[in-house]
Enzyme design. Sequence first.
Site, PDB file in Angstrom:
ATOM      1  N   ASP A   1      16.317  52.992 -61.814  1.00  0.00           N
ATOM      2  CA  ASP A   1      17.443  52.500 -62.606  1.00  0.00           C
ATOM      3  C   ASP A   1      17.654  51.019 -62.311  1.00  0.00           C
ATOM      4  OD1 ASP A   1      20.073  54.217 -63.998  1.00  0.00           O
ATOM      5  OD2 ASP A   1      20.280  52.074 -63.584  1.00  0.00           O
TER       6      ASP A   1
ATOM      7  N   TYR B   1      21.955  50.329 -82.182  1.00  0.00           N
ATOM      8  CA  TYR B   1      21.667  51.326 -81.138  1.00  0.00           C
ATOM      9  C   TYR B   1      20.742  52.410 -81.684  1.00  0.00           C
ATOM     10  CZ  TYR B   1      22.282  55.618 -78.393  1.00  0.00           C
ATOM     11  OH  TYR B   1      22.053  56.778 -77.695  1.00  0.00           O
TER      12      TYR B   1
ATOM     13  N   THR C   1      18.732  60.668 -79.216  1.00  0.00           N
ATOM     14  CA  THR C   1      20.052  60.980 -79.756  1.00  0.00           C
ATOM     15  C   THR C   1      19.956  61.481 -81.198  1.00  0.00           C
ATOM     16  OG1 THR C   1      22.053  59.876 -80.541  1.00  0.00           O
ATOM     17  CG2 THR C   1      20.167  58.485 -80.264  1.00  0.00           C
ATOM     18  N   ASP C   2      20.975  62.211 -81.629  1.00  0.00           N
ATOM     19  CA  ASP C   2      21.015  62.651 -83.035  1.00  0.00           C
ATOM     20  C   ASP C   2      21.341  61.481 -83.972  1.00  0.00           C
ATOM     21  OD1 ASP C   2      23.696  62.298 -82.338  1.00  0.00           O
ATOM     22  OD2 ASP C   2      24.376  64.220 -83.165  1.00  0.00           O
ATOM     23  N   GLU C   3      21.763  60.347 -83.396  1.00  0.00           N
ATOM     24  CA  GLU C   3      22.174  59.221 -84.249  1.00  0.00           C
ATOM     25  C   GLU C   3      20.993  58.619 -85.019  1.00  0.00           C
ATOM     26  OE1 GLU C   3      25.128  56.612 -82.538  1.00  0.00           O
ATOM     27  OE2 GLU C   3      25.716  58.149 -81.100  1.00  0.00           O
TER      28      GLU C   3
ATOM     29  N   LYS D   1      16.813  53.338 -80.773  1.00  0.00           N
ATOM     30  CA  LYS D   1      16.390  54.661 -80.270  1.00  0.00           C
ATOM     31  C   LYS D   1      15.349  55.265 -81.223  1.00  0.00           C
ATOM     32  CE  LYS D   1      17.664  56.777 -77.188  1.00  0.00           C
ATOM     33  NZ  LYS D   1      17.254  56.816 -75.746  1.00  0.00           N
TER      34      LYS D   1
ATOM     35  N   ASP E   1      13.568  47.590 -63.441  1.00  0.00           N
ATOM     36  CA  ASP E   1      13.871  47.417 -64.852  1.00  0.00           C
ATOM     37  C   ASP E   1      12.683  47.943 -65.660  1.00  0.00           C
ATOM     38  OD1 ASP E   1      14.209  46.345 -67.405  1.00  0.00           O
ATOM     39  OD2 ASP E   1      15.122  44.500 -66.663  1.00  0.00           O
TER      40      ASP E   1
ATOM     41  N   LEU F   1      20.510  49.589 -62.760  1.00  0.00           N
ATOM     42  CA  LEU F   1      21.933  49.461 -62.410  1.00  0.00           C
ATOM     43  C   LEU F   1      22.604  48.371 -63.249  1.00  0.00           C
ATOM     44  CD1 LEU F   1      21.906  49.905 -58.517  1.00  0.00           C
ATOM     45  CD2 LEU F   1      22.189  51.643 -60.302  1.00  0.00           C
TER      46      LEU F   1
ATOM     47  N   THR G   1      15.621  46.616 -74.283  1.00  0.00           N
ATOM     48  CA  THR G   1      15.570  47.758 -73.347  1.00  0.00           C
ATOM     49  C   THR G   1      15.002  49.013 -74.008  1.00  0.00           C
ATOM     50  OG1 THR G   1      17.408  46.952 -72.039  1.00  0.00           O
ATOM     51  CG2 THR G   1      16.999  49.307 -71.937  1.00  0.00           C
TER      52      THR G   1
ATOM     53  N   HIS H   1      30.314  52.535 -89.535  1.00  0.00           N
ATOM     54  CA  HIS H   1      30.694  53.728 -88.765  1.00  0.00           C
ATOM     55  C   HIS H   1      30.154  55.016 -89.400  1.00  0.00           C
ATOM     56  CE1 HIS H   1      34.301  55.588 -86.389  1.00  0.00           C
ATOM     57  NE2 HIS H   1      33.145  56.130 -86.065  1.00  0.00           N
TER      58      HIS H   1
HETATM   59  P1  NAD Z   1      24.411  55.385 -69.819  1.00  0.00           P
HETATM   60  O1  NAD Z   1      24.627  54.091 -70.528  1.00  0.00           O
HETATM   61  O2  NAD Z   1      25.542  56.044 -69.106  1.00  0.00           O
HETATM   62  O3  NAD Z   1      23.241  55.206 -68.740  1.00  0.00           O
HETATM   63  C1  NAD Z   1      22.087  54.456 -68.995  1.00  0.00           C
HETATM   64  C2  NAD Z   1      21.403  54.183 -67.660  1.00  0.00           C
HETATM   65  O4  NAD Z   1      20.209  53.439 -67.927  1.00  0.00           O
HETATM   66  C3  NAD Z   1      22.258  53.346 -66.698  1.00  0.00           C
HETATM   67  O5  NAD Z   1      22.209  53.906 -65.403  1.00  0.00           O
HETATM   68  C4  NAD Z   1      21.589  51.979 -66.738  1.00  0.00           C
HETATM   69  O6  NAD Z   1      21.719  51.261 -65.518  1.00  0.00           O
HETATM   70  C5  NAD Z   1      20.134  52.356 -67.008  1.00  0.00           C
HETATM   71  N1  NAD Z   1      19.378  51.258 -67.631  1.00  0.00           N
HETATM   72  C6  NAD Z   1      19.761  50.505 -68.696  1.00  0.00           C
HETATM   73  N2  NAD Z   1      18.824  49.577 -68.948  1.00  0.00           N
HETATM   74  C7  NAD Z   1      17.823  49.765 -68.046  1.00  0.00           C
HETATM   75  C8  NAD Z   1      16.590  49.127 -67.804  1.00  0.00           C
HETATM   76  N3  NAD Z   1      16.187  48.082 -68.544  1.00  0.00           N
HETATM   77  N4  NAD Z   1      15.802  49.583 -66.801  1.00  0.00           N
HETATM   78  C9  NAD Z   1      16.197  50.631 -66.024  1.00  0.00           C
HETATM   79  N5  NAD Z   1      17.381  51.251 -66.184  1.00  0.00           N
HETATM   80  C10 NAD Z   1      18.179  50.835 -67.196  1.00  0.00           C
HETATM   81  O7  NAD Z   1      23.768  56.341 -70.921  1.00  0.00           O
HETATM   82  P2  NAD Z   1      23.903  57.916 -71.102  1.00  0.00           P
HETATM   83  O8  NAD Z   1      25.052  58.209 -71.954  1.00  0.00           O
HETATM   84  O9  NAD Z   1      23.761  58.573 -69.799  1.00  0.00           O
HETATM   85  O10 NAD Z   1      22.584  58.183 -71.976  1.00  0.00           O
HETATM   86  C11 NAD Z   1      21.331  58.416 -71.348  1.00  0.00           C
HETATM   87  C12 NAD Z   1      20.277  58.626 -72.412  1.00  0.00           C
HETATM   88  O11 NAD Z   1      20.626  59.735 -73.229  1.00  0.00           O
HETATM   89  C13 NAD Z   1      20.095  57.436 -73.341  1.00  0.00           C
HETATM   90  O12 NAD Z   1      18.715  57.298 -73.604  1.00  0.00           O
HETATM   91  C14 NAD Z   1      20.858  57.836 -74.587  1.00  0.00           C
HETATM   92  O13 NAD Z   1      20.303  57.231 -75.726  1.00  0.00           O
HETATM   93  C15 NAD Z   1      20.650  59.338 -74.582  1.00  0.00           C
HETATM   94  N6  NAD Z   1      21.720  60.120 -75.243  1.00  0.00           N
HETATM   95  C16 NAD Z   1      23.026  59.914 -74.927  1.00  0.00           C
HETATM   96  C17 NAD Z   1      24.013  60.693 -75.528  1.00  0.00           C
HETATM   97  C18 NAD Z   1      25.479  60.531 -75.168  1.00  0.00           C
HETATM   98  O14 NAD Z   1      26.332  61.143 -75.804  1.00  0.00           O
HETATM   99  N7  NAD Z   1      25.835  59.757 -74.155  1.00  0.00           N
HETATM  100  C19 NAD Z   1      23.658  61.664 -76.471  1.00  0.00           C
HETATM  101  C20 NAD Z   1      22.303  61.848 -76.775  1.00  0.00           C
HETATM  102  C21 NAD Z   1      21.345  61.072 -76.150  1.00  0.00           C
HETATM  103  P1  TYD Z   2      31.519  57.001 -79.010  1.00  0.00           P
HETATM  104  O1  TYD Z   2      32.028  57.738 -77.821  1.00  0.00           O
HETATM  105  O2  TYD Z   2      31.327  55.522 -78.913  1.00  0.00           O
HETATM  106  O3  TYD Z   2      30.159  57.714 -79.427  1.00  0.00           O
HETATM  107  P2  TYD Z   2      29.236  57.496 -80.767  1.00  0.00           P
HETATM  108  O4  TYD Z   2      29.732  56.357 -81.531  1.00  0.00           O
HETATM  109  O5  TYD Z   2      27.899  57.215 -80.161  1.00  0.00           O
HETATM  110  O6  TYD Z   2      29.319  58.775 -81.495  1.00  0.00           O
HETATM  111  O7  TYD Z   2      32.492  57.283 -80.211  1.00  0.00           O
HETATM  112  C1  TYD Z   2      32.745  58.603 -80.660  1.00  0.00           C
HETATM  113  C2  TYD Z   2      33.590  58.520 -81.914  1.00  0.00           C
HETATM  114  O8  TYD Z   2      34.869  57.987 -81.573  1.00  0.00           O
HETATM  115  C3  TYD Z   2      33.038  57.565 -82.963  1.00  0.00           C
HETATM  116  O9  TYD Z   2      33.318  58.087 -84.249  1.00  0.00           O
HETATM  117  C4  TYD Z   2      33.815  56.274 -82.757  1.00  0.00           C
HETATM  118  C5  TYD Z   2      35.162  56.776 -82.297  1.00  0.00           C
HETATM  119  N1  TYD Z   2      35.905  55.897 -81.355  1.00  0.00           N
HETATM  120  C6  TYD Z   2      37.248  55.590 -81.594  1.00  0.00           C
HETATM  121  O10 TYD Z   2      37.843  56.006 -82.605  1.00  0.00           O
HETATM  122  N2  TYD Z   2      37.899  54.804 -80.683  1.00  0.00           N
HETATM  123  C7  TYD Z   2      37.284  54.310 -79.581  1.00  0.00           C
HETATM  124  O11 TYD Z   2      37.933  53.593 -78.786  1.00  0.00           O
HETATM  125  C8  TYD Z   2      35.906  54.642 -79.340  1.00  0.00           C
HETATM  126  C9  TYD Z   2      35.181  54.122 -78.131  1.00  0.00           C
HETATM  127  C10 TYD Z   2      35.254  55.455 -80.261  1.00  0.00           C
END
Ligand code: NAD
Ligand code: TYD
Length: 351
Positions: free
Chosen positions: A35, A157, A132-134, A161, A61, A37, A102, A291
């Site tokens: 990581d 984003y 991600t589903d996005e 992905k 990195d 960090l 990244t 959005h």
């Molecule tokens: P997060 O932002 O909490 O964590 C990302 C981690 O990656 C951090 O620890 C950061 O330090 C590390 N990182 C960033 N750039 C880096 C680099 N260049 N080299 C090494 N490490 C690096 O993210 P998360 O929410 O835990 O998501 C993790 C993964 O899951 C991502 O790939 C994200 O696209 C995917 N994902 C997230 C969600 C969600 O709801 N959070 C849903 C589906 C998929």
């Molecule tokens: P988010 O947690 O950023 O996840 P994602 O955009 O990847 O789905 O946001 C979840 C939903 O909440 C999204 O529709 C945007 C909305 N949102 C707010 O309405 N207010 C906020 O402050 C944030 C961060 C998100």
Amino acid sequence: MERTILITGGAGFIGSHVVRLFVNKYPGYRIVNLDKLTYAGNLENLKDVELKPNYTFVKADITDTGSLHRLFGEYEFSGVIHLAAESHVDRSITNPMEFIHTNVLGTANLLNAALESWKDRFSGKVFYHISTDEVFGSLENGGYFTEQTAYDPRSPYSASKAGSDHLVRAYFNTYGLPVLISNCSNNYGPNQFPEKLIPLIINNILNRKSLPVYGKGENIRDWLYVEDHAAAMDVIFHRGKKGETYTIGGSNEWKNIDLIRFLCRLMDKKLDRSPGDSEKLIRFVKDRAGHDLRYAIDAGKLKKELGWEPSLTFEQGLNRTVDWYLENREWLQHVLTGDYEKYYEKQYVSR
Ligand code: NAD
Ligand code: TYD
């Protein structure tokens, strides 16, 4: 050790739950957590496993080819679980290049390192890419995302992905690299950085700060408890079919405004506040650019082929999550400084 697995992004939200699951469940596996960090990576998330003999942390990195080359020379990895990424849509709108760097270049680097190291023998190896589903875009007219849904990413984003997913698939088709991909819906749970909706709302209710709702709050997300996502990754990593994709979701759709109101009621009870207290903090603010209206996953393939099911209801998951944030105020305090505060002020311009 039976095998050595590289987990990237293990200090982040989801990664830390995956590292914990693998370190504890598979004492015979050496888990190397790589990581960088960034602001989102926090080693406090892994305090409980940092002294385990099968766990190693490496600060590096994924965009640094030299570091990856050295790491793959030092360890004989038989698996990679790739989570490292920039992950917040709003940040991708203000700084797209960081996401492209990244998420796209970093993933390409990691694919190259694995290919170089494994090219003489792919048997027993797996490169598992977490997505991600996005990448599928926005469901405006009903229906669900499945493994067959065409890609239609709409934010920097999700586009970055999607780019990384395409590269992973290309390395399978072109070089035969044994890969797996999963695309999951929105996660929530302990250790999530309070820039994402659920921890942001919990933190703001706790501190009686306003609760920013983008647009009319009618956007819909399908929420899954983070440990259920980690459990899905465990079965996919061990039993998924190489070259295939699995969609993961909670079958748990909520409009943002309904979810925020639910959290207000839940926290009023837990904090002994009068009913309706926290709802008064709700503020409708400027909508996010581009959005996406609705995400929803059909996880039928994963359930049917690999027997995965979410273990918690949303109510149970939210209760656990809120309790965790209330019991870990020090964790919140530590992340609520510096970069986060500056970013916060810039992000929330009231209408
Ligand atoms: P997060 O932002 O909490 O964590 C990302 C981690 O990656 C951090 O620890 C950061 O330090 C590390 N990182 C960033 N750039 C880096 C680099 N260049 N080299 C090494 N490490 C690096 O993210 P998360 O929410 O835990 O998501 C993790 C993964 O899951 C991502 O790939 C994200 O696209 C995917 N994902 C997230 C969600 C969600 O709801 N959070 C849903 C589906 C998929
Ligand atoms: P988010 O947690 O950023 O996840 P994602 O955009 O990847 O789905 O946001 C979840 C939903 O909440 C999204 O529709 C945007 C909305 N949102 C707010 O309405 N207010 C906020 O402050 C944030 C961060 C998100």
